[in-house]
Design an enzyme around this catalytic site. Structure first.
Site, PDB file in Angstrom:
ATOM      1  CG  HIS A 160      14.667  23.465  15.959  1.00 42.36           C
ATOM      2  ND1 HIS A 160      14.582  24.824  16.221  1.00 42.36           N
ATOM      3  CD2 HIS A 160      15.992  23.216  15.737  1.00 42.36           C
ATOM      4  CE1 HIS A 160      15.785  25.363  16.170  1.00 42.36           C
ATOM      5  NE2 HIS A 160      16.661  24.422  15.886  1.00 42.36           N
ATOM      6  CG  ASP A 372      19.288  22.984  42.614  1.00 44.41           C
ATOM      7  OD1 ASP A 372      18.679  21.905  42.788  1.00 44.41           O
ATOM      8  OD2 ASP A 372      20.057  23.461  43.461  1.00 44.41           O
TER       9      ASP A 372
END
Length: 433
Positions: A160, A372
């Site tokens: 983060h 994908d």
């Protein structure tokens, strides 16, 4: 359900092209410096029904993932480095950690009962452990898990201190496009530090942020039909405004009952993406923590408020985080402005005493479901919430029309919250997580 994960291999994946010497020290921005020392976690689950396991074996798939990851890291080179203090990344191409694993269960068992403890095993590390030195940890870690049915789980943890949810989504888009051979040269904007210059500061996680008591996480599903009804009831609000306000109102009712008072005070913070609020607007592909928190409140003196009112308060708070707000963060008093929201929250809590804080973050509209790698799009994308009470993460459903709200509360509050009459009027289903 018992699930065992066998780690088959762990290796660093380095960028395919070495990072030039003049780019070896990557400055993080002021907003990165202020980010918590956690990882941002996401899990993508792919069904074997979407590809031919006989024609494409899992060794080939993992090789494809590693090769395309290496190529992608050459453009996202800070993600292959290690943090150096609280102001830069050492881009010496140490690499992203890549783990291959095998699970002794079928993917359908995970989908049927997605418990937090099970989902955690699909991640390469514990995202919210802050015990070890951040400089010793990789910025990016990935675990590819093969299920007995042939399905695949890809768990990603990204520091983060370098990335937010939007950065993570951009990286997955670029990585999957590279794997598919359809990459259009997706390159991130890597100069947030010039817009929000770092300061000589060293942030420390406030004590009490991580809950040491028992917390529970539940996943509340709002399908498209129930969301449309909710939006109509809540001043024709957006999906995120409607769900946020409903959860806020239900949680306040629980807190009011618990306190035994007629009215209570509460605060909501909501993460606002700054990418479209700079002048000129930043690209969606900008790397870093480009967000601030909007703050909305209800005070005890105002009495009980309805859903419409909460939507209005939330909307006004978010609108305050505008281009002028961003300019102030970029100015000489930028540090004070960037910390202003949380200072305001702390001041209110100290002055009011009994004041519940609810932290919201929306990942809605992030294109996770478009990922994908060549074996179909995910059947489900999820995260796991922080072990912090009253944290709520909103994510899209696969259809894109619904929202999943991941809500974490202390056990006593969750028991009452999940039975709240108004919440149940719109929730399609509730699951442990």
């Amino acid at each position: 359900m018992e699930m065992k994960i066998d780690i088959l291999s762990t290796q660093p994946i380095k960028p395919s092209s070495p990072t030039p010497n003049h780019l070896r020290s990557f400055k993080i921005s002021l907003l990165d410096q202020l980010a918590p020392p956690f990882y941002v976690p996401v899990i993508l689950l792919f069904s074997a029904d979407d590809f031919d396991c006989e024609a494409v074996d899992h060794v080939t798939i993992c090789d494809l993932l590693k090769r395309s990851l290496s190529q992608t890291l050459s453009r996202f080179y800070p993600l292959a480095g290690k943090l150096k203090g609280n102001d830069s990344v050492d881009c010496s191409d140490d690499g992203a950690v890549f783990m291959e694993a095998r699970a002794n269960v079928e993917l359908s068992e995970i989908l049927r009962d997605p418990e937090i403890d099970l989902l955690q095993k699909l991640l390469p590390c514990e995202p919210y452990s802050v015990g070890s030195e951040s400089s010793d940890r990789a910025i990016t870690a990935i675990q590819a898990t093969i299920f007995e049915c042939g399905g695949i789980g890809i768990g990603v943890c990204m520091s983060h201190k370098v990335a937010d949810g939007a950065t993570l989504a951009t990286f997955l888009t670029a990585w999957s496009a590279t794997a598919m051979g359809t990459d259009d040269g997706i390159t991130p904007f890597l100069d947030s530090a010039s817009l929000f210059p770092p300061r000589d500061i060293n942030t420390v996680l406030s004590s009490g942020v991580i809950s040491h008591g028992k917390t529970l996480t539940r996943r509340f599903l709002f399908d498209a039909a129930s969301l449309a009804r909710l939006q109509s009831k809540a001043s024709n609000s957006t999906r995120v405004e409607a769900v946020t306000s409903l959860i806020w109102k239900s949680a306040m009712d629980v807190a009011r009952e618990k306190s035994g008072k007629d009215t209570i005070s509460s605060i909501v913070t909501h993460v606002v993406n700054l990418r479209g609020k700079t002048e000129p607007p930043l690209s969606d592909r900008s790397l870093g923590n480009l967000w601030q928190q909007a703050v909305a409140t209800v005070t005890e003196q105002e009495g009980k408020v309805e859903l419409d009112d909460l939507v209005g308060r939330l909307r006004r708070a978010i609108k305050k985080v505008d281009k002028e707000y961003v300019k102030e963060i970029q100015g000489e008093e930028g540090l004070s402005k960037a910390c202003g929201a949380m200072k305001e929250v702390q001041k209110m809590i100290m002055s009011k005493g009994e004041m519940e804080l609810y932290r919201f973050s929306s990942w809605s509209r992030f294109p996770f479901y478009e990922t994908d790698f060549g074996f179909g799009r995910p059947i489900w994308v999820c995260t796991i919430t922080a072990p912090i009470k009253n944290v709520i993460i909103l994510m899209d459903t696969k259809s894109g029309g619904g929202i999943e709200a991941w809500v974490t509360m202390v056990e006593e509050d969750m028991t009452k919250f999940q039975r709240h009459y108004e919440l149940l009027e719109f929730v399609s289903s509730t699951q442990s997580a």
